[in-house]
Every structure is written in C-alpha cells, then in structure tokens.
Design an enzyme around this catalytic site. Structure first.
Site, short mmCIF file in Angstrom:
data_model
loop_
_atom_site.label_atom_id
_atom_site.label_comp_id
_atom_site.label_asym_id
_atom_site.label_seq_id
_atom_site.Cartn_x
_atom_site.Cartn_y
_atom_site.Cartn_z
N LYS A 76 0.97 -1.21 0.01
CA LYS A 76 -0.03 0.08 -0.13
C LYS A 76 0.99 1.19 0.13
O LYS A 76 0.67 2.11 -0.76
CB LYS A 76 -0.91 0.06 1.39
N THR A 77 1.89 1.34 0.96
CA THR A 77 2.95 2.49 0.86
C THR A 77 3.54 2.47 -0.20
O THR A 77 3.89 3.60 -0.74
CB THR A 77 3.72 2.35 2.22
N ASP A 121 -0.90 6.34 6.84
CA ASP A 121 -1.01 4.75 7.13
C ASP A 121 -1.80 4.53 8.39
O ASP A 121 -1.80 5.40 9.57
CB ASP A 121 0.49 4.14 7.48
N THR A 170 -5.50 -1.74 7.25
CA THR A 170 -5.81 -3.33 7.24
C THR A 170 -7.15 -3.57 7.57
O THR A 170 -7.59 -4.61 7.45
CB THR A 170 -4.94 -3.91 8.14
N ARG A 229 6.20 -8.49 0.92
CA ARG A 229 7.04 -8.07 1.94
C ARG A 229 7.62 -9.22 2.46
O ARG A 229 9.01 -9.27 3.08
CB ARG A 229 6.26 -7.27 2.95
#
Ligand code: ADE
Length: 349
Positions: A76-77, A121, A170, A229
């Site tokens: 997302k980032t 975030d 999330t 990740r």
C-alpha cells in the site's frame, strides 16, 4: 472540527514539528518500485489508477483522495510512492498514531504544497479530533479554527493547499462512515500469485545482487503467503543460508532447506499459524472459538492474530469465520495431518 486558539497560536508562531517522514530519504536505495511498470501485480488496480492519474493531469487538477485497504505487506505504501512518482509530485508519509494532537495534523496540512500527496498509514486509528480536522481539509481544502477567548470567539476558515490524501488500512471496516465517504477512490489490494511473487523476487535479487535460479525463486514464492514483504524478507535469509552453509548461489534445494530451518512450511505457515490451527483443533474441537480466547491461549495480542495471521489463513481456506468464532476447515485439519471431523464420523466413508 473547530480548533482552539491554542493550536492557532502554535501555527502562527510556527513552532510546529510535523511528524512526517521525508519519503525520498527512506525511499532511495531501497527495493521499492517507483513506477507502474516496475510495480508487479495488482494489475486491475494499476490500470484504474493510471486512468485516474492521466485524467487528473489532463484536467490539471489534483486526483481524488484514495483509500487502499488489505492485509499488511501487500504494497500500500509502495503504491502511494509510485502514484506520487507517476504524478511528479512530492509525498509526505505519516501514520495515524503519530497524529495524536490537533497540531500534528494541522502542521502537516499547513506544510503541504499544492498537488502534494499526504499518505496516512493505519488511517483507521485516527482519533476523532484529527478526523474532524481532516473532513473540511479533504472536502473544501480548509481548516476550521476558533480564535479569541470565551465570548469573543470567532470562527476562522484557513485555506490549505489542494492536496491528495492517500489513506491505508488493514481494517477498512473500522473506518468511520464519514471518513470513508470522503475518499473518491477505494481499493482493496489482493494477495499475489506465485508467479507475481517470483517476478518480485527476481527484481529484488537483481537489485541486491543475489544469484538465484528459477527453482529457488519458486521455492521462496510458494512459502511467502502471497505477500511481497515476506518474499523480500525471506530471500535475504535464504541468501545468508546459501552463503554460510554452501558458499553457493541459491537453488531450489537450498531455499527449501533454509526455509525448513526457519520453520516456514510448504504453504508459508509459520509456527504461530500452525499453533493457532492446532489449538482450535485440539482444545476446541475445531471451533468455533472466539478470537480473544485464541489470542490469550497463544500469548499473542488480538491485533496480531487478526491483522497478520488470519487474513492469509482465511484466504488459503484453512480457517473459516463464523458468527460464533473461528473454525478450522477440513483443509486446515489435513494440512496438520489431522482427520477432519466429517471423516472421523465416517460420513464420507
Ligand atoms: N516489492 C514489494 N512490492 C513490490 C511490487 N508490487 N512490485 C515490485 N517490487 C515490489
């Protein structure tokens, strides 16, 4: 939200320390992709976003506020950084827990330049006050302030530069309705396929100068639970193992050995995931059992179970969510070499 004169004074005297991270500093020299071309996966999302970006550029306006949701580690980032880069604008990155006081969010909003992107975030964790400061900022690009003392108070609308907010969470369900409604573009990020993860790993290996064959890429991708990740973390551990134990490049066999040593099984489950399944099967007859009970028994916090373990177990069909709690699916039983309850009763014999 009307902000009191205390906060206004702080702004006027320019004593704000905005809690933001300079994106470029942490971004440089990293393995994060910077363009849509380099960003692997999320194909439909990239296509939609690229149209929105081109349209905003043609109209010479800032792009709508965006909300990205989905399990952690799916990018997302990274995607927010790609959007900023594609739009040729700067991005300021922060997270909701860092915006505790009104002046934190006000400072960031006032410090933005026209067209910039503000990335928040864990946006579901914004407190009510910060949220209410954001509403007019998102809608009308202004902050409502209150000046003066007691009876002599006056409302003041202070303009902020036109910006685009990108929120990431999330837990889309935990966002308040009014905040969610202010995002023009809302998208869920999906887990990555094995093939996509292999592409991510190939790119990372190239950047980090890790020599790895196709079987090695495949072995790591299979155990990365659909998450770049995790894949990017595992490739480094596998590289270390190959170097120390074999003084060699990474092969499929070496990758499998390294991952076995790390107790990551063939479908990417770690010991916490397996303990969770085992607990429900052995202590609660396969469930249903409440999340708090599971977390307490595993000595983990509810958030870790909900945000980190569960999304992949659900997606892999190993557990099921019911109104009365979590249940282990027949696949979950089989994965841990238990006999599913229906077979125990001889229903399918
Ligand atoms: N690294 C992390 N996520 C990635 C992605 N989606 N594409 C390429 N590299 C990545």
């Amino acid at each position: 939200m009307i902000v009191s004169s205390d906060d206004e004074n702080l702004i006027i005297s320019n004593q704000l320390e905005a809690k933001e991270i300079d994106f470029d500093k942490s971004y440089e020299n990293s393995i994060r992709p910077k363009t849509f071309n380099d960003y692997i996966g999320q194909t439909e999302l990239k296509e939609t976003l690229s149209i929105s970006i081109k349209s905003a550029q043609k109209r010479e306006q800032s792009i709508d506020h965006m909300l990205f949701y989905g399990p952690p580690g799916l990018g997302k980032t990274t995607l927010a950084g790609v959007i900023a880069n594609e739009m040729g604008v700067n991005i300021k990155i922060t997270s909701a827990p860092a915006l505790e006081r009104p002046r934190d969010i006000i400072g960031i909003l006032m410090g933005l330049k026209t067209g910039e992107i503000l990335f928040i975030d864990e946006i579901h964790r914004l407190n009510k006050i910060a949220e209410e400061i954001l509403y007019p900022a998102m809608e009308d690009f202004c902050i409502d302030m209150m000046t003066g003392k007691s009876q002599a108070t006056k409302n003041l609308r202070i303009p902020v530069p036109k910006f685009t907010l990108i929120g990431a969470t999330t837990k889309a369900g935990s966002l308040s309705g009014p905040l969610r409604d202010r995002f023009g573009i809302i998208h869920r990020l999906e887990f990555y396929s094995i093939d996509e993860l292999m592409q991510v790993l190939k790119r990372t290996a190239k950047i980090l100068d890790i020599k790895i064959d196709k079987n090695g890429l495949n072995a790591i991708a299979k155990r990365s639970r659909g998450t770049p990740r995790i894949a990017n973390r595992l490739i480094k551990r596998v590289r270390d193992y190959a170097l120390v134990r074999y003084n060699s490049d990474v092969t499929g066999q070496i990758a499998n050995e390294a991952l076995d040593m790390l107790k990551i099984d063939k479908v990417g489950l770690n010991s916490t995931d397996r303990n969770l399944l085992k607990l429900i099967i052995e202590k609660y007859d396969g469930g249903p059992v409440g999340i708090e009970t599971i977390a307490a028994a595993l000595c983990e916090d509810v958030k870790t179970i909900e945000d980190v373990c569960e999304p992949y177990l659900l997606q892999a069909g190993l557990i099921l969510r019911t109104p009365r709690g979590r249940k282990v699916s027949p696949e979950g039983y089989r994965l841990l070499n238990f006999v599913p309850p229906a077979l125990q009763c001889g229903l399918f014999d």
